[in-house]
Design a protein around this motif. Structure first.
Motif, mmCIF file in Angstrom:
data_model
loop_
_atom_site.group_PDB
_atom_site.id
_atom_site.type_symbol
_atom_site.label_atom_id
_atom_site.label_comp_id
_atom_site.label_asym_id
_atom_site.label_seq_id
_atom_site.Cartn_x
_atom_site.Cartn_y
_atom_site.Cartn_z
ATOM 1 N N LEU A 1 -30.128 6.939 14.963
ATOM 2 C CA LEU A 1 -30.359 8.306 15.169
ATOM 3 C C LEU A 1 -28.844 8.913 14.707
ATOM 4 C CD1 LEU A 1 -31.458 10.799 16.436
ATOM 5 C CD2 LEU A 1 -30.612 10.599 18.348
ATOM 6 N N SER A 2 -27.777 8.457 15.290
ATOM 7 C CA SER A 2 -26.415 8.812 14.804
ATOM 8 C C SER A 2 -26.200 8.659 13.250
ATOM 9 C CB SER A 2 -25.294 8.283 15.488
ATOM 10 O OG SER A 2 -25.639 8.341 17.058
ATOM 11 N N LEU A 3 -26.552 7.496 12.873
ATOM 12 C CA LEU A 3 -26.529 7.083 11.465
ATOM 13 C C LEU A 3 -27.294 8.270 10.476
ATOM 14 C CD1 LEU A 3 -25.539 5.065 9.412
ATOM 15 C CD2 LEU A 3 -27.880 4.083 9.605
ATOM 16 N N ASN A 4 -28.603 8.522 11.006
ATOM 17 C CA ASN A 4 -29.266 9.560 10.365
ATOM 18 C C ASN A 4 -28.583 11.057 10.116
ATOM 19 O OD1 ASN A 4 -31.179 7.689 9.451
ATOM 20 N ND2 ASN A 4 -32.580 8.136 10.938
ATOM 21 N N ASN A 5 -28.241 11.206 11.444
ATOM 22 C CA ASN A 5 -27.513 12.595 11.396
ATOM 23 C C ASN A 5 -26.188 12.430 10.568
ATOM 24 O OD1 ASN A 5 -29.460 13.493 13.427
ATOM 25 N ND2 ASN A 5 -27.924 13.003 15.150
ATOM 26 N N GLU A 6 -25.481 11.776 10.324
ATOM 27 C CA GLU A 6 -24.320 11.498 9.672
ATOM 28 C C GLU A 6 -24.715 11.526 8.076
ATOM 29 O OE1 GLU A 6 -20.095 11.565 9.081
ATOM 30 O OE2 GLU A 6 -21.145 11.845 10.718
ATOM 31 N N ILE A 7 -25.554 11.068 7.745
ATOM 32 C CA ILE A 7 -26.159 10.982 6.574
ATOM 33 C C ILE A 7 -26.327 12.601 5.990
ATOM 34 C CG2 ILE A 7 -28.164 10.567 4.933
ATOM 35 C CD1 ILE A 7 -28.062 7.627 6.465
ATOM 36 N N SER A 8 -27.406 12.987 6.937
ATOM 37 C CA SER A 8 -27.468 14.639 6.743
ATOM 38 C C SER A 8 -26.269 15.412 6.593
ATOM 39 C CB SER A 8 -28.544 14.935 7.864
ATOM 40 O OG SER A 8 -29.809 14.373 8.002
ATOM 41 N N ASP B 1 -29.967 2.752 23.863
ATOM 42 C CA ASP B 1 -30.479 3.285 22.728
ATOM 43 C C ASP B 1 -30.627 4.592 22.679
ATOM 44 O OD1 ASP B 1 -32.187 3.615 20.472
ATOM 45 O OD2 ASP B 1 -33.804 2.388 21.155
ATOM 46 N N MET B 2 -29.884 5.186 21.724
ATOM 47 C CA MET B 2 -29.988 6.729 21.410
ATOM 48 C C MET B 2 -30.850 7.356 21.160
ATOM 49 S SD MET B 2 -26.626 6.982 22.458
ATOM 50 C CE MET B 2 -26.472 8.732 22.111
#
Length: 174
Positions: free
Chosen positions: A12-19, A152-153
């Protein structure tokens, strides 16, 4: 610089950072191509980086799980990747992701010096508090929710959304 390295074990955090990176670099309308090194060869991503886009001016190339690559097996591809990073196409945005890079490896050290780095460490309790900021919630309930979701976020996010849907206002109790 159009090359980013993101380290995070949380999807989740990874996808948010990519966005966020895509938005900050003004690539929101770009074509996004994702290559998971555990499923496809690095060579495919490199070929995409080297070709010009046909239908759109800009494109985003995301290379996931770069930590899976074996230095001794893919020397040519690794060399090609670093040549690209040294001389990138301004119409491309390269985002490389990893759960955790081995900082002892030559490849990892070089990658960290050539890319802008985002290392994401998430505090589940702070995340829960942020998600449920409009509700009165005890520390005991926050601890219970974190324990239930095993840190698990994505699961924590989903459980917080369920609580918001179930409880319109007021206090959330155990």
């Amino acid at each position: 610089m159009n090359s980013y390295l993101i380290e995070s074990e949380d999807t989740l955090s990874l996808n948010n950072e990519i966005s966020k990176i895509i938005k900050n670099n003004d690539f929101t309308n770009a074509v996004i191509n994702t290559y998971d090194i555990e499923e496809t060869l690095l060579e495919n991503a490199l070929e995409d980086l080297d070709t010009y886009n046909f239908l759109s001016e800009k494109k985003v190339i995301i290379i996931k799980n770069i930590e899976s690559i074996k230095e001794d097996q893919y020397e040519k591809d690794i060399e090609h990747l670093f040549k690209y990073i040294d001389n990138p196409n301004p119409d491309n945005l390269l985002i490389i992701t990893s759960r955790k890079l081995d900082s002892r490896l030559k490849f990892s050290k070089k990658l960290k010096t050539k890319c802008q780095i985002s290392k994401i460490e998430v505090n589940p309790k702070a995340f829960i508090k942020q998600q449920l900021k409009d509700y009165k919630i005890s520390q005991e309930t926050i601890n219970l929710l974190e324990e239930y979701c095993l840190g698990d976020m994505t699961k924590i996010y989903n459980e917080c959304e369920k609580l918001k849907n179930y409880k319109n206002t007021g206090e959330i109790k155990t």
